[in-house]
Design an enzyme around this catalytic site. Structure first.
Site, PDB file in Angstrom:
ATOM      1  N   ASN A 104      27.070 -76.239  57.111  1.00  0.00           N
ATOM      2  CA  ASN A 104      27.641 -77.140  56.106  1.00  0.00           C
ATOM      3  C   ASN A 104      28.733 -76.443  55.307  1.00  0.00           C
ATOM      4  O   ASN A 104      28.650 -75.255  55.028  1.00  0.00           O
ATOM      5  CB  ASN A 104      26.551 -77.650  55.171  1.00  0.00           C
ATOM      6  CG  ASN A 104      25.517 -78.460  55.924  1.00  0.00           C
ATOM      7  OD1 ASN A 104      25.768 -78.852  57.066  1.00  0.00           O
ATOM      8  ND2 ASN A 104      24.381 -78.702  55.319  1.00  0.00           N
ATOM      9  N   HIS A 121      30.717 -72.289  59.290  1.00  0.00           N
ATOM     10  CA  HIS A 121      31.893 -73.145  59.454  1.00  0.00           C
ATOM     11  C   HIS A 121      32.806 -73.156  58.227  1.00  0.00           C
ATOM     12  O   HIS A 121      33.584 -74.091  58.047  1.00  0.00           O
ATOM     13  CB  HIS A 121      31.448 -74.572  59.822  1.00  0.00           C
ATOM     14  CG  HIS A 121      30.804 -74.656  61.180  1.00  0.00           C
ATOM     15  ND1 HIS A 121      30.050 -75.725  61.609  1.00  0.00           N
ATOM     16  CD2 HIS A 121      30.809 -73.779  62.219  1.00  0.00           C
ATOM     17  CE1 HIS A 121      29.618 -75.510  62.847  1.00  0.00           C
ATOM     18  NE2 HIS A 121      30.051 -74.334  63.225  1.00  0.00           N
ATOM     19  N   CYS A 150      51.130 -73.199  49.641  1.00  0.00           N
ATOM     20  CA  CYS A 150      50.900 -71.857  49.093  1.00  0.00           C
ATOM     21  C   CYS A 150      52.115 -71.451  48.254  1.00  0.00           C
ATOM     22  O   CYS A 150      53.216 -71.995  48.429  1.00  0.00           O
ATOM     23  CB  CYS A 150      50.723 -70.895  50.276  1.00  0.00           C
ATOM     24  SG  CYS A 150      50.425 -69.182  49.827  1.00  0.00           S
ATOM     25  N   CYS A 152      53.820 -68.995  48.717  1.00  0.00           N
ATOM     26  CA  CYS A 152      54.835 -68.461  49.637  1.00  0.00           C
ATOM     27  C   CYS A 152      55.630 -69.582  50.311  1.00  0.00           C
ATOM     28  O   CYS A 152      56.565 -69.320  51.072  1.00  0.00           O
ATOM     29  CB  CYS A 152      54.187 -67.557  50.692  1.00  0.00           C
ATOM     30  SG  CYS A 152      53.351 -68.474  52.008  1.00  0.00           S
ATOM     31  N   GLY A 189      17.984 -80.386  59.986  1.00  0.00           N
ATOM     32  CA  GLY A 189      19.096 -81.332  59.825  1.00  0.00           C
ATOM     33  C   GLY A 189      20.325 -81.035  60.655  1.00  0.00           C
ATOM     34  O   GLY A 189      21.442 -81.293  60.205  1.00  0.00           O
TER      35      GLY A 189
HETATM   36  P1  OAD Z   1      25.360 -83.762  62.941  1.00  0.00           P
HETATM   37  O1  OAD Z   1      25.952 -84.939  62.225  1.00  0.00           O
HETATM   38  O2  OAD Z   1      25.765 -83.526  64.343  1.00  0.00           O
HETATM   39  O3  OAD Z   1      23.778 -83.892  62.942  1.00  0.00           O
HETATM   40  C1  OAD Z   1      23.061 -84.182  61.780  1.00  0.00           C
HETATM   41  C2  OAD Z   1      21.592 -84.159  62.137  1.00  0.00           C
HETATM   42  O4  OAD Z   1      20.860 -84.367  60.945  1.00  0.00           O
HETATM   43  C3  OAD Z   1      21.161 -85.240  63.134  1.00  0.00           C
HETATM   44  O5  OAD Z   1      20.411 -84.647  64.179  1.00  0.00           O
HETATM   45  C4  OAD Z   1      20.277 -86.173  62.290  1.00  0.00           C
HETATM   46  O6  OAD Z   1      19.194 -86.727  63.044  1.00  0.00           O
HETATM   47  C5  OAD Z   1      19.776 -85.224  61.230  1.00  0.00           C
HETATM   48  N1  OAD Z   1      19.402 -85.857  59.958  1.00  0.00           N
HETATM   49  C6  OAD Z   1      19.897 -86.965  59.375  1.00  0.00           C
HETATM   50  N2  OAD Z   1      19.315 -87.199  58.190  1.00  0.00           N
HETATM   51  C7  OAD Z   1      18.415 -86.198  58.007  1.00  0.00           C
HETATM   52  C8  OAD Z   1      17.500 -85.859  56.969  1.00  0.00           C
HETATM   53  N3  OAD Z   1      17.381 -86.596  55.878  1.00  0.00           N
HETATM   54  N4  OAD Z   1      16.756 -84.737  57.119  1.00  0.00           N
HETATM   55  C9  OAD Z   1      16.859 -83.962  58.237  1.00  0.00           C
HETATM   56  N5  OAD Z   1      17.711 -84.237  59.242  1.00  0.00           N
HETATM   57  C10 OAD Z   1      18.478 -85.329  59.132  1.00  0.00           C
HETATM   58  O7  OAD Z   1      25.622 -82.507  62.018  1.00  0.00           O
HETATM   59  P2  OAD Z   1      25.586 -80.953  62.392  1.00  0.00           P
HETATM   60  O8  OAD Z   1      24.488 -80.662  63.356  1.00  0.00           O
HETATM   61  O9  OAD Z   1      25.615 -80.219  61.113  1.00  0.00           O
HETATM   62  O10 OAD Z   1      31.390 -78.639  62.656  1.00  0.00           O
HETATM   63  O11 OAD Z   1      26.955 -80.797  63.110  1.00  0.00           O
HETATM   64  C11 OAD Z   1      27.327 -79.526  63.528  1.00  0.00           C
HETATM   65  C12 OAD Z   1      28.795 -79.326  63.333  1.00  0.00           C
HETATM   66  O12 OAD Z   1      29.500 -80.335  64.024  1.00  0.00           O
HETATM   67  C13 OAD Z   1      29.284 -79.470  61.909  1.00  0.00           C
HETATM   68  O13 OAD Z   1      29.165 -78.280  61.173  1.00  0.00           O
HETATM   69  C14 OAD Z   1      30.704 -79.791  62.115  1.00  0.00           C
HETATM   70  C15 OAD Z   1      30.476 -80.872  63.113  1.00  0.00           C
HETATM   71  O14 OAD Z   1      31.538 -81.335  63.755  1.00  0.00           O
HETATM   72  C16 OAD Z   1      32.643 -78.393  62.320  1.00  0.00           C
HETATM   73  O15 OAD Z   1      33.255 -79.067  61.507  1.00  0.00           O
HETATM   74  C17 OAD Z   1      33.213 -77.199  63.019  1.00  0.00           C
END
Ligand code: OAD
Length: 252
Positions: A104, A121, A150, A152, A189
């Site tokens: 996050n 990230h 910036c 610059c 999550g």
């Molecule tokens: P995702 O949006 O891919 O996944 C979120 C997850 O949280 C899903 O599996 C949901 O089922 C779960 N979820 C939703 N509500 C929840 C709750 N209340 N408690 C627990 N889990 C819950 O997000 P990320 O896995 O963080 O990267 O995504 C990974 C990366 O992809 C991000 O950091 C970002 C994104 O594109 C970059 O920006 C490089």
């Protein structure tokens, strides 16, 4: 309410003192009102955020990408940490040897008192000069005219990792080190679809760590996890600590 019944093994690990790794994703902030990337409400002005979070999108249209990030900064600034953030901060305080590795960029873990935080990230609250690579903290909710520049004269970009970009080396190294040593890994999550973050629990499992997933939905990690809790992190994590006789209060 989700029923949370940890195994005796998990209770023992939660009460114990062995190294603990928590890996978090957007789902941890869902209960603070921040949209996940791949869930409902994940679109911004009808566009897929994963298409905006790329170097190519920024090259083509820096203003649109910056409007998206300015919106995310405003959302994050207006959000308050929830019980999941609080419980992870409380767990760190109660046991000391814990690393929190997050995908996050919203800063809510840090605002809630987690100290040992590795940001895989990057952060919404850092800006980077596209010419010099220099990074600076910027906590303003209103960045003024977009896109920002910036001193610059070059464009500034958000200090986050975009698709196709390498993760900060020190961050991934710290994550891998913690994964190899962890007795317990809480994976909370995250859709476990984005690498190399998704590799960390697998590294931990291969090294003998006990992997626990907290997510209302199943993910590619679910089959690998030793134990799984299908519920919202803001309910499951406090209930887990309670079952282990630990306090989940932020200020305790
Ligand atoms: P995702 O949006 O891919 O996944 C979120 C997850 O949280 C899903 O599996 C949901 O089922 C779960 N979820 C939703 N509500 C929840 C709750 N209340 N408690 C627990 N889990 C819950 O997000 P990320 O896995 O963080 O990267 O995504 C990974 C990366 O992809 C991000 O950091 C970002 C994104 O594109 C970059 O920006 C490089």
């Amino acid at each position: 309410m989700t029923e949370v019944r940890p195994s005796p093994k998990l209770v023992e690990l939660l009460r114990g003192t062995g190294p603990l790794l928590a890996l978090t994703g957007a789902g941890v902030s869902a209960e603070s009102g921040l949209a996940t990337f791949r869930g409902p409400g994940g679109l911004w002005e009808g566009r897929d955020p994963t298409e905006l979070a790329t170097p190519q999108a920024f090259r083509d249209d820096p203003l649109t990408v910056w409007r998206f990030y300015a919106w995310r900064r405003a959302q994050a600034a207006a959000a308050t940490p929830n019980r999941a953030h609080e419980t992870l901060a409380a767990l760190e305080r109660s046991r000391g040897e814990m690393l929190l590795v997050t995908q996050n960029v919203d800063g809510l873990h840090e605002r809630c008192g987690s100290r040992q935080v590795v940001r895989l990230h990057g952060s919404l609250w850092r800006l980077r000069c596209t010419a010099e690579g220099r990074e600076l903290d910027d906590l303003r909710t209103d960045l003024g005219e977009l896109p920002p520049y910036c001193d610059c004269g070059a464009l500034l970009r958000p200090g986050v990792v975009w698709f196709g970009e390498a993760l900060p080396e020190d961050a991934i190294e710290a994550g891998v080190r913690a994964a190899r040593q962890a007795a317990l890994v809480l994976v909370v999550g995250t859709s476990s679809l984005v690498y190399p973050a998704a590799e960390l629990p697998r590294i931990a499992a291969a090294a003998g760590g006990y992997v626990v997933e907290v997510n209302p939905e199943t993910t590619p990690l679910s089959a690998v996890a030793d134990e799984r809790f299908a519920g919202p992190a803001g309910e499951v994590l406090p209930a887990l600590l309670e079952a282990a006789g630990l306090s989940s209060e932020a200020s305790s």
